[in-house]
Design a protein around this motif. Structure first.
Motif, PDB file in Angstrom:
ATOM      1  N   GLN A  99     -27.033  -8.099 -84.045  1.00  0.00           N
ATOM      2  CA  GLN A  99     -27.116  -9.551 -84.148  1.00  0.00           C
ATOM      3  C   GLN A  99     -27.827  -9.931 -85.445  1.00  0.00           C
ATOM      4  O   GLN A  99     -28.813  -9.296 -85.845  1.00  0.00           O
ATOM      5  N   TRP A 100     -27.333 -10.950 -86.117  1.00  0.00           N
ATOM      6  CA  TRP A 100     -27.999 -11.475 -87.305  1.00  0.00           C
ATOM      7  C   TRP A 100     -29.147 -12.387 -86.882  1.00  0.00           C
ATOM      8  O   TRP A 100     -28.976 -13.244 -86.007  1.00  0.00           O
ATOM      9  N   ILE A 101     -30.307 -12.205 -87.482  1.00  0.00           N
ATOM     10  CA  ILE A 101     -31.484 -13.033 -87.184  1.00  0.00           C
ATOM     11  C   ILE A 101     -31.776 -13.915 -88.385  1.00  0.00           C
ATOM     12  O   ILE A 101     -32.061 -13.416 -89.484  1.00  0.00           O
ATOM     13  N   ASN A 102     -31.696 -15.230 -88.201  1.00  0.00           N
ATOM     14  CA  ASN A 102     -32.093 -16.154 -89.253  1.00  0.00           C
ATOM     15  C   ASN A 102     -33.619 -16.177 -89.365  1.00  0.00           C
ATOM     16  O   ASN A 102     -34.321 -16.234 -88.363  1.00  0.00           O
ATOM     17  N   THR A 103     -34.122 -16.147 -90.578  1.00  0.00           N
ATOM     18  CA  THR A 103     -35.558 -16.053 -90.816  1.00  0.00           C
ATOM     19  C   THR A 103     -36.235 -17.409 -90.648  1.00  0.00           C
ATOM     20  O   THR A 103     -35.739 -18.429 -91.121  1.00  0.00           O
ATOM     21  N   GLY A 104     -37.396 -17.383 -89.953  1.00  0.00           N
ATOM     22  CA  GLY A 104     -38.219 -18.574 -89.795  1.00  0.00           C
ATOM     23  C   GLY A 104     -39.563 -18.404 -90.474  1.00  0.00           C
ATOM     24  O   GLY A 104     -39.799 -17.437 -91.204  1.00  0.00           O
ATOM     25  N   TYR A 208     -41.250  -6.044 -88.371  1.00  0.00           N
ATOM     26  CA  TYR A 208     -41.078  -7.221 -87.527  1.00  0.00           C
ATOM     27  C   TYR A 208     -40.572  -8.359 -88.399  1.00  0.00           C
ATOM     28  O   TYR A 208     -40.779  -8.376 -89.607  1.00  0.00           O
ATOM     29  N   MET A 209     -39.874  -9.267 -87.772  1.00  0.00           N
ATOM     30  CA  MET A 209     -39.394 -10.477 -88.433  1.00  0.00           C
ATOM     31  C   MET A 209     -39.895 -11.678 -87.654  1.00  0.00           C
ATOM     32  O   MET A 209     -40.252 -11.565 -86.480  1.00  0.00           O
ATOM     33  N   ILE A 210     -39.915 -12.797 -88.299  1.00  0.00           N
ATOM     34  CA  ILE A 210     -40.127 -14.071 -87.607  1.00  0.00           C
ATOM     35  C   ILE A 210     -38.819 -14.841 -87.706  1.00  0.00           C
ATOM     36  O   ILE A 210     -38.349 -15.165 -88.799  1.00  0.00           O
TER      37      ILE A 210
END
Length: 294
Positions: A99-104, A208-210
């Motif tokens: 899944q693609w995660i858009n960055t916040g 980790y990503m936000i």
């Protein structure tokens, strides 16, 4: 960097079979993927996917093991991870499609939620330390042979294999090897009794990503049932975590007394990994950590 026609065809067929193909599949961008992976953003209609590619000859079953780890982490409902769309191989290339995660925004609230989510993850336990399959830490095989005692697992499955690799590659001197052997004999002096906890295993700031809505997302796991302090220790090795992360974690799952006195001990493992992957610049930090406990 490019994607072979054979690999793109295989992914296209996978998406078609899972009814995730909403338009022609295209490469929308190249993403930095570290030292061993080639990474891309793929698009089909309005939907994006994250693709990782490397050599299945050099890193056999790496992406299958990563997919298994992500699915186990997801099953805990503790903290978000990317959804696994598919994994497989085409020729010598293996791939993992996520899944693609858009960055916040990485706000204080996001760090608070990251600490809360990690604490919830660590509440998931098992009957012993380890895992029922090997996986990878970086590009190195990580043995997870089960042990009833944490000291045995940490010494036999974490430190000893890496010390041997370092010795075989002439990256470590005999005096340092002798100090490791002494540490192995004295390890129980430093440890309280702990329950196995499901850990991320490679928790530095790049893993980790936000996402949108200040939502933390864990990526690139090297999981096992281990001592939860290992995740906390590694988070301090290269920085990238706010103090509110630690406050939030400790509020939801208080750490054992004097946990911070064991941080350098647990970080011997990732430092040995870095020594074996990137060279002798990490040897000084290893020697300094050993000196603290001997």
């Amino acid at each position: 960097m490019f994607i072979s026609e054979q690999l793109l065809y295989t992914i296209n067929q996978t998406l078609k079979q899972s009814q995730r193909l909403s338009g022609p599949l295209s490469v929308a961008g190249v993403i930095h993927g570290g030292s061993i992976n080639r990474c891309f953003r793929l698009k089909s209609g309005k939907e994006s996917f994250f693709l990782k590619v490397n050599s299945q000859r050099d890193y056999p079953e790496m992406f299958m093991k990563e997919a298994m780890a992500l699915k186990l982490l997801d099953s805990t409902h503790s903290i978000l991870v990317p959804q696994v769309i598919s994994y497989g191989a085409a020729g010598d290339e293996q791939f993992l499609l996520l899944q693609w995660i858009n960055t916040g925004a990485n706000t204080s609230r996001a760090q608070e939620r990251l600490g809360e989510g990690l604490a919830a993850l660590h509440h998931h336990s098992a009957s012993g330390f380890g895992l029922d399959y090997t996986n990878y830490m970086g590009s190195l095989i990580q043995s997870n042979r089960p042990h009833a005692e944490w000291v045995d697992f940490f010494v036999e499955e974490r430190l000893k294999p890496q010390v041997k690799i370092a010795a075989d590659k002439w990256l470590i001197d005999q005096d340092t090897i002798n100090k490791f052997n002494l540490l192995f004999c004295r390890m129980k002096e430093f440890l309280p009794e702990v329950k196995p906890a499901l850990v991320h295993g490679d928790l530095w700031s790049g893993n980790y990503m936000i996402g949108e809505g200040e939502t933390p997302v864990l990526i690139d796991p090297a999981i096992a049932y281990a001592n939860r302090e290992c995740d906390i220790a590694m988070s301090k090795l290269f920085g990238g975590f706010d103090e509110i992360f630690y406050e939030s974690y400790n509020h939801h799952f208080p750490l054992e007394k004097n946990w911070n006195e064991r941080t350098d001990l647990w970080n011997l493992y990732p430092l040995l990994i870095h020594l074996n992957l990137f060279g002798r610049s990490y040897l000084g930090a290893i020697k300094a950590a050993l000196k603290r406990y001997l």
